[in-house]
Design a protein around this motif. Structure first.
Motif, mmCIF file in Angstrom:
data_model
loop_
_atom_site.group_PDB
_atom_site.id
_atom_site.type_symbol
_atom_site.label_atom_id
_atom_site.label_comp_id
_atom_site.label_asym_id
_atom_site.label_seq_id
_atom_site.Cartn_x
_atom_site.Cartn_y
_atom_site.Cartn_z
ATOM 1 N N ALA A 60 0.846 -1.193 0.000
ATOM 2 C CA ALA A 60 0.000 0.000 0.000
ATOM 3 C C ALA A 60 0.880 1.241 0.000
ATOM 4 N N VAL A 61 0.244 2.367 -0.151
ATOM 5 C CA VAL A 61 0.947 3.648 -0.144
ATOM 6 C C VAL A 61 0.305 4.485 0.939
ATOM 7 N N SER A 62 1.123 5.075 1.839
ATOM 8 C CA SER A 62 0.492 5.841 2.911
ATOM 9 C C SER A 62 0.368 7.319 2.582
ATOM 10 N N SER A 63 1.253 7.846 1.738
ATOM 11 C CA SER A 63 1.056 9.229 1.298
ATOM 12 C C SER A 63 1.843 9.494 0.024
ATOM 13 N N ILE A 64 1.415 10.496 -0.700
ATOM 14 C CA ILE A 64 2.199 10.953 -1.848
ATOM 15 C C ILE A 64 2.325 12.466 -1.757
ATOM 16 N N THR A 65 3.427 12.979 -2.267
ATOM 17 C CA THR A 65 3.638 14.423 -2.265
ATOM 18 C C THR A 65 3.797 14.910 -3.701
ATOM 19 N N LEU A 66 2.983 15.895 -4.049
ATOM 20 C CA LEU A 66 3.079 16.503 -5.376
ATOM 21 C C LEU A 66 3.702 17.877 -5.241
ATOM 22 N N ALA A 109 -4.524 6.753 0.839
ATOM 23 C CA ALA A 109 -3.236 7.447 0.955
ATOM 24 C C ALA A 109 -3.447 8.958 1.025
ATOM 25 N N ARG A 110 -2.672 9.596 1.879
ATOM 26 C CA ARG A 110 -2.791 11.035 2.074
ATOM 27 C C ARG A 110 -2.178 11.755 0.873
ATOM 28 N N LEU A 111 -2.847 12.811 0.440
ATOM 29 C CA LEU A 111 -2.330 13.631 -0.664
ATOM 30 C C LEU A 111 -1.727 14.905 -0.086
ATOM 31 N N VAL A 112 -0.439 15.105 -0.303
ATOM 32 C CA VAL A 112 0.230 16.326 0.164
ATOM 33 C C VAL A 112 0.629 17.129 -1.069
ATOM 34 N N ILE A 113 0.249 18.393 -1.106
ATOM 35 C CA ILE A 113 0.616 19.222 -2.258
ATOM 36 C C ILE A 113 1.530 20.354 -1.801
ATOM 37 N N ASP A 114 2.745 20.371 -2.334
ATOM 38 C CA ASP A 114 3.665 21.489 -2.090
ATOM 39 C C ASP A 114 3.468 22.495 -3.213
ATOM 40 N N SER A 115 3.022 23.682 -2.855
ATOM 41 C CA SER A 115 2.841 24.704 -3.888
ATOM 42 C C SER A 115 4.168 25.408 -4.144
ATOM 43 N N VAL A 116 4.469 25.596 -5.402
ATOM 44 C CA VAL A 116 5.738 26.225 -5.779
ATOM 45 C C VAL A 116 5.437 27.659 -6.224
ATOM 46 N N PRO A 117 6.142 28.637 -5.690
ATOM 47 C CA PRO A 117 5.854 30.026 -6.074
ATOM 48 C C PRO A 117 6.374 30.354 -7.480
ATOM 49 N N VAL A 118 5.752 31.350 -8.093
ATOM 50 C CA VAL A 118 6.230 31.807 -9.409
ATOM 51 C C VAL A 118 7.413 32.747 -9.191
ATOM 52 N N ARG A 119 8.541 32.425 -9.802
ATOM 53 C CA ARG A 119 9.713 33.302 -9.741
ATOM 54 C C ARG A 119 10.269 33.455 -11.152
ATOM 55 N N VAL A 120 10.728 34.657 -11.448
ATOM 56 C CA VAL A 120 11.281 34.923 -12.782
ATOM 57 C C VAL A 120 12.680 35.543 -12.663
ATOM 58 N N ARG A 121 13.464 35.360 -13.706
ATOM 59 C CA ARG A 121 14.769 36.040 -13.782
ATOM 60 C C ARG A 121 14.722 36.964 -14.981
ATOM 61 N N CYS A 122 15.092 38.220 -14.748
ATOM 62 C CA CYS A 122 15.044 39.227 -15.804
ATOM 63 C C CYS A 122 16.199 39.006 -16.773
ATOM 64 N N ASP A 164 5.928 26.429 -12.892
ATOM 65 C CA ASP A 164 5.106 25.605 -13.791
ATOM 66 C C ASP A 164 5.291 24.113 -13.522
ATOM 67 N N GLU A 165 5.762 23.780 -12.309
ATOM 68 C CA GLU A 165 6.001 22.375 -11.982
ATOM 69 C C GLU A 165 4.702 21.589 -11.864
ATOM 70 N N LEU A 166 4.764 20.362 -12.288
ATOM 71 C CA LEU A 166 3.638 19.427 -12.151
ATOM 72 C C LEU A 166 4.294 18.070 -11.928
ATOM 73 N N LEU A 167 4.734 17.878 -10.668
ATOM 74 C CA LEU A 167 5.612 16.741 -10.392
ATOM 75 C C LEU A 167 5.081 15.859 -9.270
ATOM 76 N N LEU A 168 5.344 14.578 -9.426
ATOM 77 C CA LEU A 168 5.187 13.656 -8.306
ATOM 78 C C LEU A 168 6.535 13.675 -7.597
ATOM 79 N N ALA A 169 6.575 14.288 -6.399
ATOM 80 C CA ALA A 169 7.862 14.490 -5.735
ATOM 81 C C ALA A 169 8.296 13.249 -4.967
ATOM 82 N N SER A 170 7.380 12.668 -4.171
ATOM 83 C CA SER A 170 7.756 11.490 -3.403
ATOM 84 C C SER A 170 6.548 10.623 -3.088
ATOM 85 N N VAL A 171 6.859 9.383 -2.777
ATOM 86 C CA VAL A 171 5.822 8.391 -2.472
ATOM 87 C C VAL A 171 6.231 7.686 -1.189
#
Lengths: 120, 271
Positions: free
Chosen positions: A25-31, A60-73, A103-110
């Motif tokens: 089984a899977v107990s949690s995933i982090t996106l 399984a618990r769903l954990v979402i890490d939000s990534v901030p928008v950052r730009v380089r001039c 613009d990340e859309l990643l499965l970070a860990s399981v």
């Protein structure tokens, strides 16, 4: 509303990983999701329980890490915070910026649950 | 929390650690993965792109809100370019084959994809459609995506370029409202410019400013299928893109929408 398709992609990938690691089984995933990925985290959280029912991810618990928008001039080279609908350089105001993150859309860990595996 | 492995489980009998043993068993294992969630779609898209490249087919993904004039633009484009290029169209709609029939009436083949309730095309749908097309007989492939300014932007289909239509009836601040879609554009076509005389609220200049505010370098070009305004410039853009693709062959360097060419740091790690 393509969040359900995203959930189905998550299920397929996590089932593959669980099989590969012989986890019961899977107990949690982090996106890791940025606002410029086009995926709404609230809708994703709503679609998630429906998509995972009856799969290895059920419960399984769903954990979402939000990534901030950052730009380089590209002009003044400064890295600054930005918003999805305002991506100009916060320092010099030029619009010619490149995306550093957001613009990340990643499965970070399981987190795999190995309960039931034989003791060594 | 379990002090041996820090896994958060307490009081579970089977959760045994052999103290000082060289190997102790973890009930839980946290695995770093860092996979793109759309990796499966990306893989199918790469496959499509390599098929297209192999045959020198330039694939253009056309996206917009419903009713912005994608099919009308394609009709006008086919009329203008069918003597010069062998054109084929993949039509994406929730239901009906109305658009494919309109394209076929212009004398070029069209494959209709009905997505049912799905709000976007994905790479495997396009792959199935490609199997109905003899790529060796095609120079230009247009993929008319489902009318939607949100979902189609997230799915790579294997196209070489993204073109986004913004009709003047929609408002000139659309790029800021739908940044993900408009940032994916290699070219923005401001459609239905013949209506500008009646829709004084719309300013092409403001639409361009809106596009720059989301850091898009995509050129904005006005077109009208009614008056024919801008159709020449649009066709010249297509000719230049087709020429560029033919120059790149047969190198293995694949052309992708600009948007996908520069992965962010985390994405780069994931690929």
């Amino acid at each position: 509303m393509h969040e359900l398709s995203i959930c189905q992609a998550i299920v397929a990938e996590v089932e593959r990983i669980a099989r590969q690691h012989e986890a019961a089984a899977v107990s949690s995933i982090t996106l890791r999701i940025g606002p410029l990925s086009g995926v709404e985290t609230v809708q994703l959280e709503q679609a998630y329980p429906l998509a995972v029912a009856g799969t290895v991810l059920a419960g399984a618990r769903l954990v979402i890490d939000s990534v901030p928008v950052r730009v380089r001039c590209r002009v003044c080279r400064q890295e600054t915070a930005a918003a999805p609908n305002r991506m100009v350089c916060a320092r010099c105001g030029d619009w010619r910026t490149e995306l550093v993150s957001g613009d990340e859309l990643l499965l970070a860990s399981v987190e795999l649950d190995r309960a039931g595996a034989p003791l060594q | 929390m379990c002090e041996t492995c820090g896994c958060g489980l307490t009081g579970v009998e089977s959760h045994a650690h052999q103290r000082l043993a060289p190997v102790h068993r973890h009930e839980h294992e946290n695995l770093m993965v860092l996979t793109r969630l759309l990796a499966h779609n990306d893989e199918a898209a790469r496959h499509n792109r390599s098929h297209l490249d192999e045959h020198g087919v330039l694939a253009i993904n056309i996206m917009s809100a419903p009713g912005s004039g994608k099919t009308s633009l394609l009709e006008a484009t086919v009329q203008r370019l069918r003597q010069q290029y062998r054109i084929c169209v993949i039509e994406g709609d929730l239901a009906t084959d109305n658009d494919a029939r309109r394209i076929r009436a212009q004398g070029v083949p069209a494959v209709q994809i009905n997505t049912g309730n799905a709000c976007h095309l994905d790479a495997s749908m396009v792959h199935r459609a490609l199997h109905e097309i003899r790529l060796a007989d095609v120079d230009l492939l247009f993929i008319e995506n489902v009318g939607n300014l949100v979902c189609p932007a997230s799915f790579d289909l294997g196209q070489h370029r993204n073109v986004v239509l913004l009709s003047v009836t929609e408002g000139d601040d659309k790029p800021e409202k739908y940044p993900v879609m408009f940032r994916a554009a290699d070219l923005v076509l401001i459609a239905k410019t013949d209506l500008l005389a009646h829709i004084t609220e719309f300013s092409i200049e403001r639409a361009e400013r809106s596009l720059r505010s989301i850091a898009s370098a995509a050129p904005a070009m006005g077109v009208s299928c009614r008056s024919g305004q801008g159709i020449d410039a649009w066709c010249e853009w297509l000719q230049a893109e087709h020429h560029a693709l033919s120059q790149r062959r047969p190198t293995s360097e694949l052309s992708r929408p600009h948007h996908d060419e520069q992965p962010t740091q985390i994405e780069a790690e994931a690929r």
